[in-house]
Design a protein around this motif. Structure first.
Motif: not given
Length: 733
Positions: A607-621, A623-633
């Motif tokens: 989903l973060g990549q979709v947001h990235l490619q559609t120019g919704r950069l705040t949503e991308a950040i 969404t990707l931050n949420s994924a990073r947090t879950a998968l690393s902590t």
């Protein structure tokens, strides 16, 4: 400037006006050059030729003739040699000796492949052989089909004009097998052994060499070399009779010498009497055998009859020879013959000492211990003895072998892919001494057993053992996921899916259809993948299986993302995320709850990549931050590889949002993490994304350096991705 959000590792670092969350690499000047990224190490030079026998005798004239004829061939070609002759005459030993002596002329490596054309289950599949050769030069290569494998094999070898390779192709049956495996470029040599003359290769410029039996004096010299003059000289007539009964064949002589060496007080004349009796029996029972076939079979009969009667060695010989496998080890032997591993290892040593088994060619595999194989004549002999003995059910032997590989693959699956949906396992003969794998050992075992696992799939299919077949195909998932062996992927899943449908196991059908579609997506067959995932979705909804429904929705979103159908991708992914989040809260099983929590994070990366490619950069950040947090902590769902994927895309999102320093820092950290993990494809992809970030910060040269590194990695695993990077480099120019 994008707004701050919770950092992926619970840590924040401030750089200029940006707050970076999670680990970062800081220097006094973050734009001071590329200093973190080493170039990929080349794979080790392959040295795969079979070892030379110490008692190599009397082939000097053959070697001289071959060497002289090879010197006449131009270096601008791929030189071909065919050594032909009957079974047991020493073709492989001569070929190996020739290539060992020429090794300094072929610094690119010595490759070996047994095409198994004369075994009951042969010949080997083209994809298996060319795949093995390609992986020897490019360990991470991921070709989709045999044609692409062959093209890549030739490209890889053509790129090395100063380091030509030598290739030994054992047990070839027709000329086209050789032509299909010729390396590209110039200067290489291919030596093929065959019982056939392969005369049509003369038109390809091949050196054709027919190998004859050892002369009587050479055979007697071999006996003296192995047994000592003091034992052979007193019985010259018996020595001559043994040489004659062995028809000058090195294999038959080696078997006879082994028996004499094991009984140092036995006169040579006793061996002649015994061998002569086996010859007489064969003339009566199988009068159509040639003299040389009789010599090899009689020598095998003699060695088999001499096996210790108080041990299970003869039973082990018969059972292993009846099995579908390419090679054998102690763990398999224990399972098939109902022995302990230590007993099995001892019986294998007994068979090796009797020359009824030989060491398997290639590199040692510590995860398997000593590995052995049958000479093709010995395998046929073992199967004949099994039929005659009738002391074991052939179906039982087969099922024991299949159960062993199912148990091993399942144990590896649980370690490597613990979130892979489990389906039932039906064992008729459970493995008593189980498998204790860590992650490294589990994958190493799967890779080392790849050819045997493929043979198990085919054997189960041939025997109509559908339950074993589809369960084996399901258990191969971690091997296929790690290696992207697409020919094995498609073959195993096609056969397994049909078997699951015949057994009316809907869960297995959905799982195999889904992982088959993952393979189709990886092979860039997007239309076929979409059709398969759509079928999975329909089956899941009909069966009320929300887990399978969520997985199918996620995969449809991933395919849509690949082909840049971004609205479809978002629709599918949002549905998948909603369902997975629901399941993570409502599932009664703790393991399942953790699986669904991880699945939500994986969907968020897409989903973060979709947001990235559609120019919704705040949503991308976010969404990707949420994924990073879950998968690393979160300990229960920690996933370093996917956490690093989220970080790489997060860096790209920050860069596109205008925070170039944050984009660079996250990108560098992602590269560092992938270097630690060793994922070749993502070492390349993270560098590619970082190059895009650095272009805006530091200019063309730094970006170009990273693209070059990415290209070197991609060339090992993906020609498609390598083309994309070349295009990006051309645009920089």
């Amino acid at each position: 400037m994008p707004r701050e959000s919770v950092g992926p590792d619970g840590v924040s670092n401030r750089i200029a006006d940006s707050v970076l969350y999670g680990p970062s690499i800081q220097a006094q000047s973050i734009t001071g050059g590329i200093h973190l990224h080493e170039a990929p190490l080349p794979p080790p030079t392959p040295r795969q030729l079979p070892p030379l026998p110490a008692a190599f005798t009397d082939r000097l004239e053959d070697l001289d003739r071959l060497t002289t004829r090879l010197q006449r061939l131009p270096d601008s070609t791929v030189r071909i040699v065919v050594i032909s002759g009957p079974s047991g005459i020493g073709k492989s030993a001569l070929a190996s000796r020739l290539l060992h002596e020429l090794s300094d002329r072929f610094p690119g490596g010595q490759l070996y492949a047994d095409l198994r054309s004369y075994t009951p289950d042969g010949p080997a599949r083209p994809a298996e052989i060319v795949g093995r050769l390609l992986r020897s030069m490019r360990p991470g290569a991921r070709p989709v089909a045999v044609d692409e494998m062959t093209a890549w094999w030739r490209s890889v070898t053509a790129e090395r004009p100063d380091t030509p390779v030598s290739v030994l192709l054992d047990n070839v049956v027709h000329a086209d097998q050789v032509r299909a495996l010729l390396p590209g470029g110039r200067g290489h040599i291919v030596v093929a052994t065959s019982r056939e003359h392969l005369a049509s290769l003369a038109g390809d410029g091949a050196v054709l060499h027919r190998l004859g039996p050892l002369a009587l004096d050479a055979a007697q010299a071999y006996l003296s070399f192995c047994l000592g003059d003091d034992r052979v000289s007193p019985e010259p007539e018996a020595a001559a009779q043994i040489a004659g009964l062995c028809a000058g064949l090195p294999m038959a002589l080696a078997l006879a010498v082994t028996q004499l060496a094991q009984h140092p007080d036995r006169p040579l004349a006793a061996m002649t009497t015994s061998l002569d009796g086996f010859h007489a029996d064969l003339h009566h029972v199988r009068p159509s055998l040639t003299r040389q076939e009789t010599a090899v079979t009689a020598a095998l009969d003699h060695a088999y009859a001499a096996l210790p009667p108080t041990t299970p060695a003869a039973m082990v010989y018969r059972r292993l020879g009846s099995l579908f496998v390419v090679d054998v080890d102690a763990a398999l032997t224990a399972a098939v013959c109902d022995l302990s591993k230590s007993e099995a290892a001892e019986q294998l040593r007994v068979l090796r000492a009797a020359q009824l088994l030989e060491p398997a060619s290639g590199e040692e595999r510590p995860e398997r211990g000593p590995v052995y194989r049958f000479h093709d004549a010995a395998r046929v002999h073992a199967r004949q003895r099994a039929v005659e003995a009738a002391d074991g059910d052939g179906e039982e032997v087969l099922r024991r072998g299949l159960d062993f590989y199912l148990a091993g693959a399942t144990a590896a699956e649980l370690v490597l892919t613990p979130t892979h949906r489990r389906i039932g396992r039906d064992y008729a003969f459970p493995v008593i001494e189980g498998f204790a794998f860590d992650e490294k050992g589990a994958l190493a075992w799967l890779v080392a057993q790849r050819d045997n696992l493929a043979a198990a799939i085919r054997a189960a299919n041939t025997a109509g053992m559908d339950t074993s077949l589809y369960q084996l195909a399901h258990a191969l998932w971690p091997l296929l996921r790690a290696t992207h062996d697409y020919p094995l992927w498609f073959e195993s899943h096609s056969l397994g899916l049909d078997a699951a449908r015949r057994c009316q196991d809907r869960v297995a059908e959905r799982e195999l259809l889904s992982t088959s579609a993952v393979g189709l997506r990886g092979a860039r067959r997007f239309d076929q993948a979409t059709a398969a995932f759509t079928e999975v979705l329909s089956l899941a909804r009909a069966d009320g299986d929300q887990r399978a429904e969520a997985q199918a929705l996620h995969e449809l979103g991933s395919v849509s993302l690949e082909v840049e159908h971004l609205q479809d991708a978002e629709d599918f992914l949002v549905q998948a995320r909603t369902l997975r989040e629901l399941l993570s809260r409502t599932s009664e099983d703790e393991h399942d709850r953790h699986t669904f929590q991880r699945s939500v994070a994986i969907t968020d990366i897409c989903l973060g990549q979709v947001h990235l490619q559609t120019g919704r950069l705040t949503e991308a950040i976010d969404t990707l931050n949420s994924a990073r947090t879950a998968l690393s902590t979160v300990p229960e769902i920690r996933d370093p590889l996917d956490a690093a994927r989220a970080l790489a895309w997060l860096g790209r999102a920050y860069a596109l949002a205008g925070d170039l320093r944050a984009g660079e820092a996250y990108g560098r950290q992602a590269v560092h993490e992938f270097d630690q993990l060793g994922s070749t494809r993502w070492r390349a992809r993270s560098r590619e994304l970082l190059a895009q970030n650095l272009y805006a910060v530091s200019g063309i040269e730094e970006a170009r350096a990273l693209y070059r590194q990415a290209l070197r990695y991609y060339e090992q695993v993906s020609r498609h991705d390598a083309r994309r990077v070349r295009q990006a480099m051309a645009q920089l120019a």
